[in-house]
Write an enzyme that holds these catalytic residues in place. Structure first.
Site, short mmCIF file in Angstrom:
data_model
loop_
_atom_site.label_atom_id
_atom_site.label_comp_id
_atom_site.label_asym_id
_atom_site.label_seq_id
_atom_site.Cartn_x
_atom_site.Cartn_y
_atom_site.Cartn_z
N TYR A 72 0.84 -1.21 0.00
CA TYR A 72 0.00 0.00 0.00
C TYR A 72 0.87 1.25 0.00
O TYR A 72 0.61 2.20 -0.74
CB TYR A 72 -0.91 -0.01 1.23
CG TYR A 72 -1.98 1.05 1.20
CD1 TYR A 72 -3.27 0.75 0.74
CD2 TYR A 72 -1.71 2.36 1.60
CE1 TYR A 72 -4.25 1.73 0.71
CE2 TYR A 72 -2.68 3.34 1.55
CZ TYR A 72 -3.96 3.02 1.11
OH TYR A 72 -4.92 3.99 1.07
N PHE A 124 -7.11 19.51 -25.25
CA PHE A 124 -7.71 18.19 -25.43
C PHE A 124 -9.11 18.18 -24.79
O PHE A 124 -9.39 18.97 -23.90
CB PHE A 124 -6.80 17.13 -24.78
CG PHE A 124 -7.30 15.74 -24.98
CD1 PHE A 124 -7.39 15.19 -26.25
CD2 PHE A 124 -7.70 14.96 -23.90
CE1 PHE A 124 -7.87 13.91 -26.44
CE2 PHE A 124 -8.17 13.67 -24.09
CZ PHE A 124 -8.26 13.14 -25.35
N ASP A 125 -9.98 17.26 -25.24
CA ASP A 125 -11.38 17.32 -24.79
C ASP A 125 -11.55 17.15 -23.28
O ASP A 125 -12.33 17.85 -22.65
CB ASP A 125 -12.29 16.36 -25.57
CG ASP A 125 -11.85 14.92 -25.55
OD1 ASP A 125 -10.75 14.62 -25.04
OD2 ASP A 125 -12.60 14.05 -26.05
N ASP A 214 0.55 19.36 -20.94
CA ASP A 214 -0.29 18.18 -21.08
C ASP A 214 0.53 17.26 -21.98
O ASP A 214 0.64 17.47 -23.19
CB ASP A 214 -1.62 18.59 -21.70
CG ASP A 214 -2.55 17.42 -21.93
OD1 ASP A 214 -2.16 16.27 -21.64
OD2 ASP A 214 -3.68 17.65 -22.40
N ALA A 216 0.86 13.85 -22.90
CA ALA A 216 0.57 12.48 -23.34
C ALA A 216 1.53 11.98 -24.42
O ALA A 216 1.96 10.83 -24.39
CB ALA A 216 -0.87 12.40 -23.84
N LYS A 257 -0.55 6.72 -23.64
CA LYS A 257 0.00 7.11 -24.93
C LYS A 257 1.50 6.80 -24.91
O LYS A 257 1.90 5.67 -25.15
CB LYS A 257 -0.25 8.59 -25.21
CG LYS A 257 -1.68 9.01 -25.58
CD LYS A 257 -2.75 8.59 -24.66
CE LYS A 257 -4.10 9.17 -24.96
NZ LYS A 257 -4.39 10.42 -24.28
N HIS A 449 -19.82 13.28 -27.09
CA HIS A 449 -19.43 12.37 -28.18
C HIS A 449 -19.30 10.92 -27.72
O HIS A 449 -19.51 10.00 -28.50
CB HIS A 449 -18.13 12.84 -28.84
CG HIS A 449 -17.00 13.02 -27.89
ND1 HIS A 449 -16.97 14.01 -26.95
CD2 HIS A 449 -15.85 12.32 -27.72
CE1 HIS A 449 -15.85 13.93 -26.24
NE2 HIS A 449 -15.16 12.91 -26.69
#
Ligand SMILES: *Cc1c(COP(=O)(O)O)cnc(C)c1O
Length: 457
Positions: A72, A124-125, A214, A216, A257, A449
């Site tokens: 843990y 990004f969305d 961001d 990715a 990614k 979407h």
């Protein structure tokens, strides 16, 4: 003769995929309410819905899975991930999260307040979703060249510094930070140049703002810097990655990614206070700080993936395959975003289907036609994704209506790319007969979407 390009790996484990008939696909897509996300994966032959979490892990990564420490607190797997992030990316503090949007949720819980404006290149969305969910807004400052699919600009993910500075001057007190997406997924998997990252960082410092990446597809971005930006041709991917992140104060990462794992993510930062503030939310939303929503084995595989995917040959294999599909489509006369992106080919749906009205979801119509033709699943990057304006609730009609064909890492061969290219050519040959699209049956209030239901007009 010069030897042709070939993949930098051989295949040890395979997963069967199955073909279907046109009649079957017509029934399945109707049942799915013409939403490709609703299809069962076994009803898809070649799945280019996303490159997220769909890559093939290496035998090194699978070996690491067996070595996972599931303690843990204080697991060795946590330290493997910490060491990889510190060594490769240069951040001292990090928090594991279960995926990229979870990293956004935790970090934005600290940084974003109602009424804020968060400028960046095309968000990004999920990033935009997490900003708008907090009653703040995302301001797109991408260079105008990005919106012309024919413009060969090598760094179409770049921020227009004049747009950014204008926003900082006008609304500086409402801007908590600047977010830069590398590569810029929404504008077509297009990279941001090192020069631009440096300039953004200087501008941010001038206005006392922090810069968040961001990240990715940070490694793919580094590949493009190496192959396109003067002065970087002799630098290693890892040197380039280090310099890129030297211009960021914090980063969020979808490890699905460029860390080539099926699930995982993290936040990394330099500032101890930001780390402490984010820790509170990480413990509430994700888990204790040394696992944050990930199992030990997954943290191990993630750490190994970061090392592998910062090697030139691995990136070259991947990006050359994407370009291969792009070239085949271009040869058929199909218009796709130029230059080819890092993770996907973006097909221009407006020039493909000129008879379909924008209110009938042009790119969605094309994505459904491609599925019916061949069992190839792409995804709409158009009006459905652009969603409604949060204030006026009007549909937002983006300048570009695209079908994204995202290529999973190390998953398909170029024979699969040939099938995709010829399937799309078959649709191209009958494009004049496609004159109507779809209307809405159901949509969610945000990020519609994923769950939208449609009917044929
Ligand atoms: C995928 C992605 C995210 C969100 O990550 P998930 O792991 O899907 O939650 C955020 N930003 C960018 C640029 C992405 O490509």
């Amino acid at each position: 003769m010069e030897l042709p390009f070939a993949e930098s790996y051989k295949i040890k484990v395979v997963e069967p995929i199955r073909k279907s008939t046109r009649e079957q696909r017509l029934a399945w897509i109707k049942e799915a309410k013409y939403n490709l996300f609703n299809l069962r994966s076994e009803h898809v032959f070649i799945d280019l819905l996303t490159d997220s979490g769909t890559g093939a892990m290496s035998h090194f990564q699978w070996a690491e899975m067996m070595l996972g420490d599931e303690s843990y607190a204080g697991a060795s797997s946590y330290y493997k991930m910490k060491d990889a992030i510190s060594e490769l990316l240069g951040f001292d503090y990090f928090l594991p999260t279960h995926q990229g949007r979870a990293a956004e949720n935790v970090l934005f819980s600290v940084l974003v307040k109602e009424g804020n404006i968060v400028p960046g290149n095309s968000h990004f969305d999920t990033t935009k979703g997490h900003i708008e969910f907090r009653k703040a807004s995302a301001l797109d400052c991408t260079i105008d060249e990005a919106f012309d699919i024919h413009n060969p600009h090598p760094f179409k993910g770049n921020v227009d510094l004049n747009k950014l500075e204008a926003a900082l001057q006008k609304d500086g007190d409402r801007i908590p930070f600047i977010i830069i997406t590398v590569t810029c997924n929404t504008s077509g998997g297009q990279p941001v140049s090192m020069q631009n990252l440096r300039d953004i960082s200087n501008l941010a410092k001038k206005y006392n703002k922090i810069t968040v990446f961001d990240s990715a597809r940070f490694a793919e971005n580094a590949y493009f810097i190496k192959t396109r930006e003067a002065g970087y041709e002799n630098k290693s991917i890892r040197e380039i990655v280090k310099e890129m992140f030297s211009y960021a104060d914090a980063m969020t990462m979808s490890a699905k990614k460029d860390a080539i794992v099926n699930m995982g993510g993290f936040i990394a930062m330099r500032d101890q206070q930001l780390f402490r503030d984010a820790t509170v939310f990480n413990i509430i939303f994700e888990g204790y700080i040394t696992y944050g929503g990930m199992s030990g084995r997954d943290m191990n595989a993630l750490a190994a993936g970061l090392y592998e995917n910062t090697e030139f040959e691995v990136l070259e294999t991947r990006i050359e395959q994407v370009a291969y599909l792009g070239k085949r489509l271009t040869e058929f006369g199909i218009e796709v975003q130029q230059p080819y992106g890092g993770h996907a080919i973006f097909v221009d749906a407006k020039s493909f289907l000129p008879h379909v009205a924008k209110e009938q979801f042009i790119a969605q119509t094309l994505a459904v036609e491609l599925y019916i033709e061949s069992g190839v699943r792409g995804v709409e990057i158009g009006t459905l994704l652009a969603d409604r304006d949060p204030i006026t609730r009007e549909n937002r009609y983006p300048e570009l209506e695209m079908v994204r064909l995202a290529i999973p890492r190390r998953t398909y061969t170029n024979n699969h790319m040939d099938v995709v290219a010829i399937a799309l050519k078959n649709v191209w040959d009958r494009r004049d007969s496609i004159r109507t699209g779809y209307s809405l049956l159901y949509e969610a209030p945000i990020m519609r979407h994923f769950t939208v239901e449609l009917q044929k007009i």
